[in-house]
Design an enzyme around this catalytic site. Structure first.
Site, PDB file in Angstrom:
ATOM      1  N   GLU A   1      -6.635 -23.210   1.550  1.00 49.80           N
ATOM      2  CA  GLU A   1      -5.250 -22.004   2.354  1.00 49.80           C
ATOM      3  C   GLU A   1      -5.604 -22.618   3.903  1.00 49.80           C
ATOM      4  OE1 GLU A   1      -5.443 -17.760   2.283  1.00 49.80           O
ATOM      5  OE2 GLU A   1      -5.063 -17.897   0.123  1.00 49.80           O
TER       6      GLU A   1
ATOM      7  N   TRP B   1       0.289  -8.846   3.369  1.00 49.77           N
ATOM      8  CA  TRP B   1      -0.199  -7.455   2.765  1.00 49.77           C
ATOM      9  C   TRP B   1       0.201  -6.417   3.429  1.00 49.77           C
ATOM     10  CZ3 TRP B   1      -2.042  -7.766  -1.856  1.00 49.77           C
ATOM     11  CH2 TRP B   1      -2.527  -8.953  -1.894  1.00 49.77           C
TER      12      TRP B   1
ATOM     13  N   GLU C   1     -10.973 -14.914  -2.171  1.00 46.37           N
ATOM     14  CA  GLU C   1     -12.066 -13.997  -1.006  1.00 46.37           C
ATOM     15  C   GLU C   1     -12.469 -12.660  -1.416  1.00 46.37           C
ATOM     16  OE1 GLU C   1      -9.020 -14.127   1.796  1.00 46.37           O
ATOM     17  OE2 GLU C   1      -8.830 -16.134   2.216  1.00 46.37           O
TER      18      GLU C   1
HETATM   19  C1  BG6 Z   1      -6.169 -14.421   2.877  1.00 49.00           C
HETATM   20  C2  BG6 Z   1      -5.196 -14.076   1.930  1.00 49.00           C
HETATM   21  O1  BG6 Z   1      -6.865 -13.992   3.634  1.00 49.00           O
HETATM   22  O2  BG6 Z   1      -5.221 -15.149   4.285  1.00 49.00           O
HETATM   23  C3  BG6 Z   1      -3.832 -14.493   1.805  1.00 49.00           C
HETATM   24  O3  BG6 Z   1      -5.520 -15.203   0.652  1.00 49.00           O
HETATM   25  C4  BG6 Z   1      -3.238 -13.746   3.189  1.00 49.00           C
HETATM   26  O4  BG6 Z   1      -3.532 -13.698   1.016  1.00 49.00           O
HETATM   27  C5  BG6 Z   1      -3.880 -14.701   4.130  1.00 49.00           C
HETATM   28  O5  BG6 Z   1      -2.048 -13.375   3.483  1.00 49.00           O
HETATM   29  C6  BG6 Z   1      -3.782 -14.145   5.666  1.00 49.00           C
HETATM   30  O6  BG6 Z   1      -3.773 -13.699   6.077  1.00 49.00           O
HETATM   31  P1  BG6 Z   1      -2.442 -12.350   6.553  1.00 49.00           P
HETATM   32  O7  BG6 Z   1      -3.164 -10.467   6.125  1.00 49.00           O
HETATM   33  O8  BG6 Z   1      -2.166 -12.648   7.317  1.00 49.00           O
HETATM   34  O9  BG6 Z   1      -1.565 -11.936   5.770  1.00 49.00           O
END
Ligand code: BG6
Length: 469
Positions: free
Chosen positions: A363, A417, A157
């Site tokens: 994902e 995060w 990403e």
């Molecule tokens: C994607 C990332 O953006 O979404 C992951 O590759 C991330 O690292 C996932 O955890 C879900 O986003 P968030 O911000 O809800 O954890």
């Protein structure tokens, strides 16, 4: 479904490994940023560093045949000179060997955002030298793990970590600067091409791709103004990654638009030639939601990100470009993410028509607060979400799109995060308060049965319409 279709889950090093300073691992930019700002961090996370065997065994017991994970640069490379940390290399050999022991195909991300702090201190992705340092890191990975890996991806990403880090400012290094966003974006796409070149020149087995945070763009109506806003949004969200990695060219209209106000002279001919030559073998698409837009009308640029889990806080308006809006007919999560499976079907078709490359859905998942003290979390919402998105994939395959795998985000609960661990995505619950105990959720068992049925368990439906009703 083809019997070689890959079914599994995904994670990222910083979000699950913990052991942030163990076995000579160096601090990453995320370690330092979260520590310095006193924010919830991934120091321990899901302690995958010590519990990987149990985690991978559970994947296999859940009928999964693949695991997508990332390699931590500051665990593998000790310093700016590129010294290899053999203990870090040994850890990933243990992971890979465990995958193979359980019949799990590893799907390896070289970089999932945890830049070593020793490079962040030198300007991070704004510093051109980081491209060569990343290339060195990628070569070390190919050399050490090449025999054990078939699927590689250069970056997870670019849009997300570059835009959040340099434009919105909610991720490290926390800047809000368009010119710097452009430098960072360019350096990452160039570094990605350098890794593809190293992979081809080294004749390593397997294939290499890139993973993109895909938000297919829809407009609120069919007007010409909306179509223009959609193109701006598509360039901002998707095209500078996918066009560049798959076709070898930044979108020309995006560069022309940016050059009206900003310097683009840093894009060097000889580097653009490398980007043109070294395109990817496949694309990985992470899909959470689409981007629905209307034309920009008034006001300043506003970029507000919801990290609190209190609905209705996010906002994306880019002055003179577009405004992102909500569909009143859609359901949204507490973090303002729309639930819109049709967007995946449309997006897969669009990506296939544009790039004609094999696609992995790398994902897909839904983040919610969950009580994990119970024996088995009854996450019917996640089962419904996965059903509808896998249905969208099957619809796209019926329309001829070459899709090779599906990865649930995430294999097990992990650190999200800036949202901490309360935003849970896992198929397996991790009790962070209680000794990291792992317990499969209802979705884990559903996924197992669904895989065993070769997706015959999926409730199929066709989607209709794509405009706000
Ligand atoms: C994607 C990332 O953006 O979404 C992951 O590759 C991330 O690292 C996932 O955890 C879900 O986003 P968030 O911000 O809800 O954890």
């Amino acid at each position: 479904m083809d019997k070689n279709f890959l079914w599994g889950g995904a994670t990222a090093s910083y979000q699950c490994e913990g052991a942030w300073d163990v076995d000579d691992k160096q601090p990453s930019m995320w370690d330092v940023y979260l520590h310095e700002n006193n924010l919830e961090n991934g120091d321990i996370a899901s302690d995958h560093y010590h519990r990987y065997e149990e985690d991978i065994r559970m994947m296999a017991e859940g009928g999964q045949n693949t695991y997508r994970f990332s390699l931590s640069w500051p665990r593998i490379i000790k310093d700016k000179e590129g010294t290899v940390n053999e203990k870090g290399v040994a850890f990933y050999h243990r992971i890979l060997d465990t995958c193979h022991k359980y019949g799990i195909e590893p799907f390896v991300t070289i970089y999932h955002w945890d830049l070593p702090q020793y490079w962040e201190a030198e300007g991070g992705w704004l510093n051109h030298q980081v491209c060569a340092a990343y290339e060195h890191f990628a070569k070390v990975c190919f050399e050490n793990f090449g025999e054990k890996v078939t699927y590689w991806t250069t970056f997870n990403e670019p849009k997300w970590f570059i835009v959040n880090g340099y434009f919105i400012g909610n991720y490290p290094p926390g800047l809000q600067d368009v010119q710097k966003t452009m430098y960072g974006a360019y350096h990452v796409m160039y570094a990605s091409a350098l890794a593809v070149r190293a992979f081809r020149e080294g004749n390593y087995p397997g294939e290499i791709g890139i993973v993109h945070s895909y938000t297919p763009v829809n407009g609120v109506d069919d007007s010409i103004e909306t179509k223009i806003a959609m193109r701006y949004a598509d360039n901002y969200c998707n095209n500078w990654i996918l066009d560049t990695a798959a076709l070898g060219e930044f979108p020309i209209d995006l560069i022309a638009k940016l050059s009206e106000k900003y310097d683009v002279s840093f894009m060097k001919q000889e580097e653009l030639a490398i980007i043109k030559q070294y395109t990817v073998d496949f694309i990985g698409l992470n899909y959470y939601a689409r981007t629905l837009v209307k034309p920009y009308t008034e006001g300043e640029t506003q970029l507000i990100f919801n990290h609190s889990g209190k609905k209705g806080q996010s906002k994306v308006v880019i002055k003179n470009w577009f405004e992102q809006v909500k569909d009143p007919n859609s359901e949204y999560t507490a973090w303002d993410t729309e639930i819109y499976p049709k967007g995946l079907q449309d997006g897969l078709l669009e990506a296939w028509q544009r790039y004609q490359l094999p696609i992995f859905v790398t994902e897909n998942g839904v983040g919610v607060r969950e009580d994990v003290s119970v024996e088995c979390v009854q996450d019917e919402y996640r089962i419904a979400f996965m059903n509808d998105h896998i249905n969208a994939i099957m619809n796209a395959m019926d329309q001829g799109v070459d899709i090779r795998g599906y990865y649930a985000w995430a294999s097990f609960d992990l650190y999200s995060w800036k949202n901490g661990v309360e935003k849970r995505y896992g198929l397996v619950a991790v009790d962070f308060e209680n000794n990291q105990v792992r317990k499969p959720k209802a979705s884990y068992y559903w996924f197992k049965e669904m895989i065993a049925s070769n997706a015959r368990l999926i409730t199929r439906r066709k989607f209709e319409g794509d405009k706000i009703k």
